[in-house]
Every structure is written in C-alpha cells, then in structure tokens.
Design an enzyme around this catalytic site. Structure first.
Site, PDB file in Angstrom:
ATOM      1  N   LYS A   1       0.824  -1.207   0.000  1.00  0.00           N
ATOM      2  CA  LYS A   1       0.000   0.000   0.000  1.00  0.00           C
ATOM      3  C   LYS A   1       0.857   1.254   0.000  1.00  0.00           C
ATOM      4  O   LYS A   1       0.502   2.264  -0.575  1.00  0.00           O
ATOM      5  CB  LYS A   1      -0.963   0.001   1.190  1.00  0.00           C
ATOM      6  CG  LYS A   1      -2.076  -1.004   0.976  1.00  0.00           C
ATOM      7  CD  LYS A   1      -3.244  -0.766   1.887  1.00  0.00           C
ATOM      8  CE  LYS A   1      -4.359  -1.734   1.567  1.00  0.00           C
ATOM      9  NZ  LYS A   1      -5.133  -2.123   2.714  1.00  0.00           N
TER      10      LYS A   1
ATOM     11  N   LYS B   1      -3.031 -11.466  -6.150  1.00  0.00           N
ATOM     12  CA  LYS B   1      -4.361 -11.831  -5.632  1.00  0.00           C
ATOM     13  C   LYS B   1      -5.456 -10.936  -6.225  1.00  0.00           C
ATOM     14  O   LYS B   1      -5.205  -9.772  -6.549  1.00  0.00           O
ATOM     15  CB  LYS B   1      -4.381 -11.763  -4.105  1.00  0.00           C
ATOM     16  CG  LYS B   1      -4.230 -10.361  -3.566  1.00  0.00           C
ATOM     17  CD  LYS B   1      -4.630 -10.240  -2.104  1.00  0.00           C
ATOM     18  CE  LYS B   1      -4.536  -8.781  -1.686  1.00  0.00           C
ATOM     19  NZ  LYS B   1      -5.108  -8.378  -0.459  1.00  0.00           N
TER      20      LYS B   1
ATOM     21  N   LYS C   1      -9.950  -5.971  -4.101  1.00  0.00           N
ATOM     22  CA  LYS C   1     -11.057  -5.014  -4.074  1.00  0.00           C
ATOM     23  C   LYS C   1     -10.666  -3.678  -4.664  1.00  0.00           C
ATOM     24  O   LYS C   1     -11.485  -2.948  -5.160  1.00  0.00           O
ATOM     25  CB  LYS C   1     -11.413  -4.714  -2.606  1.00  0.00           C
ATOM     26  CG  LYS C   1     -12.281  -5.719  -1.945  1.00  0.00           C
ATOM     27  CD  LYS C   1     -12.770  -5.132  -0.625  1.00  0.00           C
ATOM     28  CE  LYS C   1     -11.947  -5.608   0.536  1.00  0.00           C
ATOM     29  NZ  LYS C   1     -12.375  -5.144   1.838  1.00  0.00           N
TER      30      LYS C   1
HETATM   31  P1  TYM Z   1     -10.295  -7.501   3.575  1.00  0.00           P
HETATM   32  O1  TYM Z   1     -11.523  -6.666   3.767  1.00  0.00           O
HETATM   33  O2  TYM Z   1      -9.235  -6.974   2.661  1.00  0.00           O
HETATM   34  O3  TYM Z   1     -10.687  -8.937   3.076  1.00  0.00           O
HETATM   35  C1  TYM Z   1     -11.740  -9.662   3.664  1.00  0.00           C
HETATM   36  C2  TYM Z   1     -11.447 -11.141   3.633  1.00  0.00           C
HETATM   37  O4  TYM Z   1     -11.306 -11.614   2.287  1.00  0.00           O
HETATM   38  C3  TYM Z   1     -10.096 -12.330   2.157  1.00  0.00           C
HETATM   39  N1  TYM Z   1      -9.568 -12.125   0.798  1.00  0.00           N
HETATM   40  C4  TYM Z   1      -9.269 -13.101  -0.057  1.00  0.00           C
HETATM   41  N2  TYM Z   1      -9.345 -14.438   0.059  1.00  0.00           N
HETATM   42  C5  TYM Z   1      -8.972 -15.179  -1.020  1.00  0.00           C
HETATM   43  N3  TYM Z   1      -8.524 -14.638  -2.178  1.00  0.00           N
HETATM   44  C6  TYM Z   1      -8.437 -13.296  -2.334  1.00  0.00           C
HETATM   45  N4  TYM Z   1      -8.016 -12.765  -3.475  1.00  0.00           N
HETATM   46  C7  TYM Z   1      -8.819 -12.469  -1.240  1.00  0.00           C
HETATM   47  N5  TYM Z   1      -8.848 -11.127  -1.053  1.00  0.00           N
HETATM   48  C8  TYM Z   1      -9.307 -10.934   0.207  1.00  0.00           C
HETATM   49  C9  TYM Z   1      -9.177 -11.727   3.192  1.00  0.00           C
HETATM   50  O5  TYM Z   1      -8.126 -12.612   3.531  1.00  0.00           O
HETATM   51  C10 TYM Z   1     -10.136 -11.513   4.344  1.00  0.00           C
HETATM   52  O6  TYM Z   1     -10.324 -12.688   5.074  1.00  0.00           O
HETATM   53  N6  TYM Z   1      -7.869  -6.432   7.811  1.00  0.00           N
HETATM   54  C11 TYM Z   1      -8.843  -7.290   7.199  1.00  0.00           C
HETATM   55  C12 TYM Z   1     -10.203  -7.253   7.871  1.00  0.00           C
HETATM   56  C13 TYM Z   1     -10.186  -7.452   9.329  1.00  0.00           C
HETATM   57  C14 TYM Z   1     -10.195  -8.689  10.022  1.00  0.00           C
HETATM   58  C15 TYM Z   1     -10.199  -8.359  11.401  1.00  0.00           C
HETATM   59  C16 TYM Z   1     -10.210 -10.023   9.601  1.00  0.00           C
HETATM   60  C17 TYM Z   1     -10.185  -6.471  10.271  1.00  0.00           C
HETATM   61  N7  TYM Z   1     -10.191  -7.009  11.486  1.00  0.00           N
HETATM   62  C18 TYM Z   1     -10.196  -9.347  12.389  1.00  0.00           C
HETATM   63  C19 TYM Z   1     -10.215 -11.009  10.607  1.00  0.00           C
HETATM   64  C20 TYM Z   1     -10.201 -10.678  11.956  1.00  0.00           C
HETATM   65  C21 TYM Z   1      -9.039  -6.875   5.759  1.00  0.00           C
HETATM   66  O7  TYM Z   1      -8.752  -5.768   5.365  1.00  0.00           O
HETATM   67  O8  TYM Z   1      -9.658  -7.828   4.984  1.00  0.00           O
END
Ligand code: TYM
Length: 333
Positions: A113, A201, A204
C-alpha cells in the site's frame, strides 16, 4: 462444553468480490454451526484510505447484507459494526505501546500500500499513519473476544501472526490475559488470483475491473470478464502449478460448483478454453443470481437492527476484557 469462538471481518471498501467470498465468507457460513461466531463490518479499517462518507455508509450496510445473503444466520452468529464498539480503538491504543515499528514496517500489505517497492524514499512520508498501524486494530478486534480461530484468506496470515505475537507479549509482561488465536485457512480458497494477472491476488482495490468478479456483477459483465480473463499458453484444461491462470479459474469453478478439480479436468478433455470459459461463466452466474436475489430482498432497517443488537451483545464482552487489560497495566478502573 463451551463452544469455541471465531471472529472475522471485511472492510467496507472497494468492490467485494468472489475472492472475499471464497477466501472468507464461505468458510464462515460452514463454521457458524460449530463455533460461537462473531462477524464484524470493520468500518474503522476502511478509513485508512480516503473514503467518500456517503459511500462508506452505503458500503458498510452492503457488507452486512452480503454476510446475510451469503448464509450468515443472525440467529446463530453475531453481526456488528466495528465503530459501534469503541473498545476496539481503546485496546488498539494500548497495544500500540507494546508493538515495535519494525514489526509493522515488515508487513507485506503495508509495503504494497505504501508502494515502497517502487524504491521511492519520499513515498513513505506521504503514507497515512493508519496504513502503518492498522494491523494493530485488527489485533484488538481479535483479542477483545477471546477468539480461538480466525477464518481469513492467505493475505491476512501476517496479521494473525502479529496477533499471536502481541497476545503472548502482553501475557508475558502482565500475566495471562489474552487467548492466543489460530488461523483458519482453506487450501483452494485462500488465495483467489486476479483474472487479469494470475500472479497477484484478486483485489477489491484493483485498478482494472477485469481483475475481479464483484458480488454485484450482472450476468453480462460476468460473461465479459470471464471471456477476457487471461489464460496460459497451450490449450488443454489442466490443474497444474505451471498453469497459474487456469489453476485459478478451475479453483473458482470447483469451489462455486462443489466439483473436485480432477472432475473438471476430465470433463474438458479434448475441449478448449472457449467451452471451459462459457461453462465457468454459467457456474459463476448460477451462484451470483440467487445470492443477488436474496441480497435485494433484505430490508435496510431490519439489517441495521440486527447490527445494533449485535453491538449491544458484544460490547459488554469487549468492555470486560478491556477493563481487565486496564487493571493489569495499572489504570484506575
Ligand atoms: P479484507 O476486507 O481486505 O478482506 C476480507 C477477507 O477476504 C479475504 N480475501 C481473499 N481471500 C482469497 N482470495 C483473495 N483474493 C482475497 N482477497 C481478500 C481476506 O483474507 C479476508 O479474510 N484487515 C482485514 C479485515 C479485518 C479482520 C479483522 C479479519 C479487520 N479485522 C479481524 C479477521 C479478523 C481486511 O482488510 O480484509
């Protein structure tokens, strides 16, 4: 015996895609039957990048609706919005004080980032501080609820590692306080790759919409995106590491249709990419259509009520844990 606890969340930013579904939500739906489950819409994580306030409000509600339309049952699981429980930010401050800057600057997500990989030394000066220490907010999310298991995609692994490190560090310094959680990851879904670049990957915040299938994409768009998805050299449909584009497409096909990869390979012996891609688009549409219908039927007011009830339910747990932390470090509670 008391059920174990799972906690996970998605940031309401960008376009929620099938990678988020397959890497995270799909597993939550299965796990909610066995675990005491808490799923959070992590709006405080979303503001690490500039957001339009109206858009953030809309997206926050949309993510909660996505959880429910995917099969998260508010009767079984607790859903809430992160900013409704201020203990998350409070615990984060305390955890900031036991975290080393080196631990954060090594995070891949931070480097990505901050675009440090460009080698631009000035880049660092312009990176918002929230991008740097946002993993600690995630640590606070997890540790507040005595979480045993965190179901996430592979990109979050480093964040779970630092969660364990900080939990142990705090426990060592102040006595047993936090449960040290484990990560839950599924082999095939953990890393869904970009349709336009299978070496990175699905994301979003990808610049091109041809990177992902968003959960709100129309049939027409899905067909267009799958047609344009990059493939590997050769023409056979095989599931192999040296064919990363195909491997990814077969993974998506396999997970959404619950068909083993081997069976998909067999089905396309003697057939080409066009047949495979046409069918893959249909598999995706067959998943998205009923999902989108369920989503459209959800009432905003009702979902907001579910979220408010969720916050009401978890807040006393968060307060109890935070008070324990405060007492241990010497605050007058
Ligand atoms: P975030 O919002 O970027 O993503 C949400 C979830 O989706 C999974 N993910 C993927 N899995 C497989 N392939 C992909 N290409 C892919 N892109 C995203 C992420 O691994 C995630 O599980 N910081 C975290 C959110 C968060 C969180 C937490 C998660 C905040 N607090 C506490 C677990 C526990 C985030 O930005 O995920």
């Amino acid at each position: 015996m008391q059920k174990k606890i799972i906690f996970s969340g998605i940031a309401p930013s960008g376009n929620i895609h099938i990678g988020n579904y397959l890497g995270a939500i799909k597993n939550w739906v299965n796990l909610q039957n066995e675990y005491n489950s808490i799923f959070c819409v992590v709006d405080m994580h979303a503001i690490t990048m500039p957001r339009d306030p109206k858009e953030l409000r809309k997206k926050t509600l949309e993510v909660a609706k996505i959880y429910i339309a995917s099969g998260i049952d508010p009767e079984k699981s607790t859903l809430f919005i992160q900013s409704h429980v201020p203990e998350h930010a409070e615990l984060m401050w305390i955890l900031n004080t036991i975290t080393k800057t080196g631990e954060l600057s090594r995070m891949t997500q931070f480097k990505d980032k901050a675009e440090l990989s460009t080698g631009d030394s000035k880049a660092l000066e312009n990176v918002p501080l929230g991008i740097f220490n946002y993993p600690i907010l995630m640590v606070a999310d997890i540790l507040l609820y005595d979480t045993n298991l965190v179901p996430v995609g592979e990109d979050q692994l480093q964040h779970i590692e630092i969660t364990k490190t900080l939990a142990k560090r705090f426990n060592n310094r102040f006595g047993d306080t936090f449960v040290v959680p484990e990560v839950h990851i599924t082999k095939e879904g953990m890393r869904i790759m970009g349709l336009d670049d299978p070496t990175k990957k699905m994301s979003k915040s990808a610049k091109s919409e041809y990177n992902y299938i968003a959960l709100n994409d129309s049939e027409e768009i899905v067909r267009k995106k799958i047609k344009k998805a990059v493939t590997d050299s050769g023409s056979e449909i095989v599931y192999r590491d040296d064919k990363p584009a195909l491997k990814n497409l077969i993974n998506i096909y396999s997970l959404l249709s619950e068909t083993p990869a081997k069976e998909i390979e067999n089905k396309y012996v003697g057939k080409g990419y066009a047949d495979f891609k046409n069918d893959l688009a249909e598999v995706i549409i067959n998943f998205l259509k009923p999902f989108q219908e369920r989503l459209a039927k959800l009432d905003d007011k009702k979902v907001l009520e579910i979220l408010a009830e969720g916050a009401e339910k978890v807040q006393p747990l968060a307060k109890k844990k935070l008070d324990e932390v405060k007492r241990k470090i010497g605050f007058i509670v």
